[in-house]
Design a protein around this motif. Structure first.
Motif, short mmCIF file in Angstrom:
data_model
loop_
_atom_site.label_atom_id
_atom_site.label_comp_id
_atom_site.label_asym_id
_atom_site.label_seq_id
_atom_site.Cartn_x
_atom_site.Cartn_y
_atom_site.Cartn_z
N LEU A 142 0.91 0.02 0.04
CA LEU A 142 0.60 0.38 -1.34
C LEU A 142 -0.23 1.65 -1.44
CD1 LEU A 142 -0.19 -3.20 -2.67
CD2 LEU A 142 1.62 -1.71 -3.55
N ASN A 143 -0.97 1.97 -0.38
CA ASN A 143 -1.88 3.11 -0.40
C ASN A 143 -1.24 4.39 0.11
OD1 ASN A 143 -4.52 4.07 -1.01
ND2 ASN A 143 -5.01 4.09 1.17
N ARG A 144 0.02 4.34 0.47
CA ARG A 144 0.67 5.52 1.03
C ARG A 144 1.83 5.96 0.15
NH1 ARG A 144 0.96 3.53 7.36
NH2 ARG A 144 -1.29 3.66 7.79
N PHE A 145 1.81 7.24 -0.22
CA PHE A 145 2.89 7.83 -0.99
C PHE A 145 3.69 8.76 -0.09
CE2 PHE A 145 0.94 6.11 -4.64
CZ PHE A 145 1.84 6.23 -5.69
N PRO A 176 14.70 5.70 -4.75
CA PRO A 176 14.51 5.07 -3.43
C PRO A 176 13.13 4.43 -3.34
CG PRO A 176 14.22 7.45 -3.28
CD PRO A 176 14.69 7.17 -4.68
N ALA A 177 13.06 3.31 -2.64
CA ALA A 177 11.78 2.60 -2.53
C ALA A 177 11.72 1.84 -1.23
CB ALA A 177 11.62 1.64 -3.71
N GLY A 178 10.50 1.78 -0.67
CA GLY A 178 10.24 0.93 0.47
C GLY A 178 9.95 -0.47 -0.01
N LYS A 179 9.04 -1.16 0.67
CA LYS A 179 8.72 -2.53 0.25
C LYS A 179 8.19 -2.54 -1.18
CE LYS A 179 6.38 -6.78 1.53
NZ LYS A 179 5.53 -7.50 2.50
N PHE A 180 7.44 -1.49 -1.55
CA PHE A 180 6.93 -1.35 -2.92
C PHE A 180 7.40 -0.01 -3.46
CE2 PHE A 180 3.83 -3.88 -0.53
CZ PHE A 180 3.85 -5.06 -1.26
N LYS A 231 3.01 1.00 -6.80
CA LYS A 231 1.86 1.62 -6.13
C LYS A 231 0.89 2.21 -7.16
CE LYS A 231 4.38 2.76 -1.89
NZ LYS A 231 4.85 3.82 -0.98
N VAL A 232 1.43 2.90 -8.16
CA VAL A 232 0.58 3.46 -9.21
C VAL A 232 -0.12 2.35 -9.98
CG1 VAL A 232 0.59 4.76 -11.37
CG2 VAL A 232 1.91 5.59 -9.42
N TYR A 233 0.61 1.31 -10.31
CA TYR A 233 0.03 0.18 -11.05
C TYR A 233 -1.10 -0.46 -10.25
CZ TYR A 233 -0.48 -4.56 -12.84
OH TYR A 233 -1.00 -5.73 -13.31
N THR A 234 -0.88 -0.71 -8.97
CA THR A 234 -1.90 -1.34 -8.13
C THR A 234 -3.15 -0.47 -8.05
OG1 THR A 234 -0.18 -2.42 -6.82
CG2 THR A 234 -2.40 -2.29 -5.85
N ALA A 235 -2.97 0.83 -7.84
CA ALA A 235 -4.13 1.73 -7.75
C ALA A 235 -4.89 1.77 -9.07
CB ALA A 235 -3.66 3.14 -7.35
N TRP A 236 -4.15 1.80 -10.17
CA TRP A 236 -4.81 1.86 -11.49
C TRP A 236 -5.60 0.59 -11.76
CZ3 TRP A 236 -5.10 -0.66 -16.10
CH2 TRP A 236 -5.65 0.06 -17.17
N VAL A 237 -4.99 -0.57 -11.49
CA VAL A 237 -5.67 -1.85 -11.73
C VAL A 237 -6.90 -1.98 -10.84
CG1 VAL A 237 -5.46 -4.34 -11.45
CG2 VAL A 237 -3.67 -3.06 -12.62
N ALA A 238 -6.80 -1.55 -9.58
CA ALA A 238 -7.95 -1.63 -8.69
C ALA A 238 -9.10 -0.77 -9.21
CB ALA A 238 -7.55 -1.19 -7.28
N HIS A 248 3.30 -4.99 -17.34
CA HIS A 248 3.55 -5.59 -16.02
C HIS A 248 4.27 -6.93 -16.16
CE1 HIS A 248 2.88 -6.68 -11.84
NE2 HIS A 248 2.27 -7.79 -12.22
N ILE A 249 3.81 -7.74 -17.09
CA ILE A 249 4.44 -9.04 -17.32
C ILE A 249 5.87 -8.86 -17.84
CG2 ILE A 249 4.34 -11.14 -18.73
CD1 ILE A 249 1.27 -10.86 -18.62
N GLY A 250 6.05 -7.87 -18.72
CA GLY A 250 7.39 -7.60 -19.23
C GLY A 250 8.35 -7.19 -18.13
#
Length: 206
Positions: free
Chosen positions: A87-90, A112-116, A121-128, A173-175
């Motif tokens: 999640l921390n690598r772009f 294209p996407a890896g596991k995430f 990744k942007v959502y996780t970083a923003w929420v954190a 996110h829920i949507g």
């Protein structure tokens, strides 16, 4: 022989471990408590319906204080730490994904996407980041005698408006989750179909 018997079973691949699912669920519950109690504190109709404002305030404070705990506890899991690194690598493919999203290009080949994917990744970083800001401003509002009035006023302003933003982002996110049953199944059971993985996350090698 029936068609059902002739059809080969769908191959499923492991996506999340039990520890990772526990972190997600516990964090979701705590975040939900924070959002609901915040709504009860700021929406007059809900405040009148619920009452007991002091209790709601205490539940909100302790849920917010506990919010980072599931992630910190999850660090004992090797799989969870590995996912945090993902999640921390772009990479270049993430930039392609974001450009396609901005253009509203929904072709799978353009995203294209890896596991995430890059959106996750942007959502996780923003929420954190938002969680840390909410925790800091919440502590300033909680322990009012430790900081000057200007700090408390600024913290209240940031806390309130960021809370509204978090509510909107969580709704999005829920949507997204509601629109992808297989992704929800992966978070619920830990496994997804290989067809879904190859279609949505072609660069992932489970």
């Amino acid at each position: 022989m029936s068609l059902r018997a002739d059809t080969p079973p769908t191959t499923r691949v492991r996506r999340f471990t039990r520890a990772e699912r526990w972190v997600h669920r516990t964090t979701a519950v705590l975040m939900g408590v924070c959002v609901v109690t915040a709504a009860c504190l700021y929406v007059p109709q809900l405040a009148e319906l619920v009452g007991r404002r002091e209790l709601v305030v205490r539940v909100h404070e302790w849920a917010g204080l506990a919010l980072p705990v599931p992630v910190l506890a999850g660090l004992v899991s090797r799989a969870f730490r590995a996912d945090l690194r993902f999640l921390n690598r772009f990479g270049p493919h993430d930039r392609l994904w974001l450009r396609a999203a901005l253009r509203r290009d929904k072709r799978r080949a353009a995203r294209p996407a890896g596991k995430f994917n890059a959106g996750q990744k942007v959502y996780t970083a923003w929420v954190a980041g938002a969680t840390l800001v909410m925790l800091g401003t919440g502590l300033i509002m909680w322990f009012t005698h430790l900081t000057p009035l200007m700090w408390r006023t600024s913290a209240t302003f940031v806390h309130d408006w960021l809370a509204l933003t978090i509510g909107i982002v969580l709704a999005g996110h829920i949507g997204m989750a509601l629109g992808d049953p297989e992704a929800r199944r992966g978070m619920r059971t830990g496994a997804v179909s290989r067809e879904w993985a190859e279609r949505e996350h072609p660069l992932w090698r489970p």
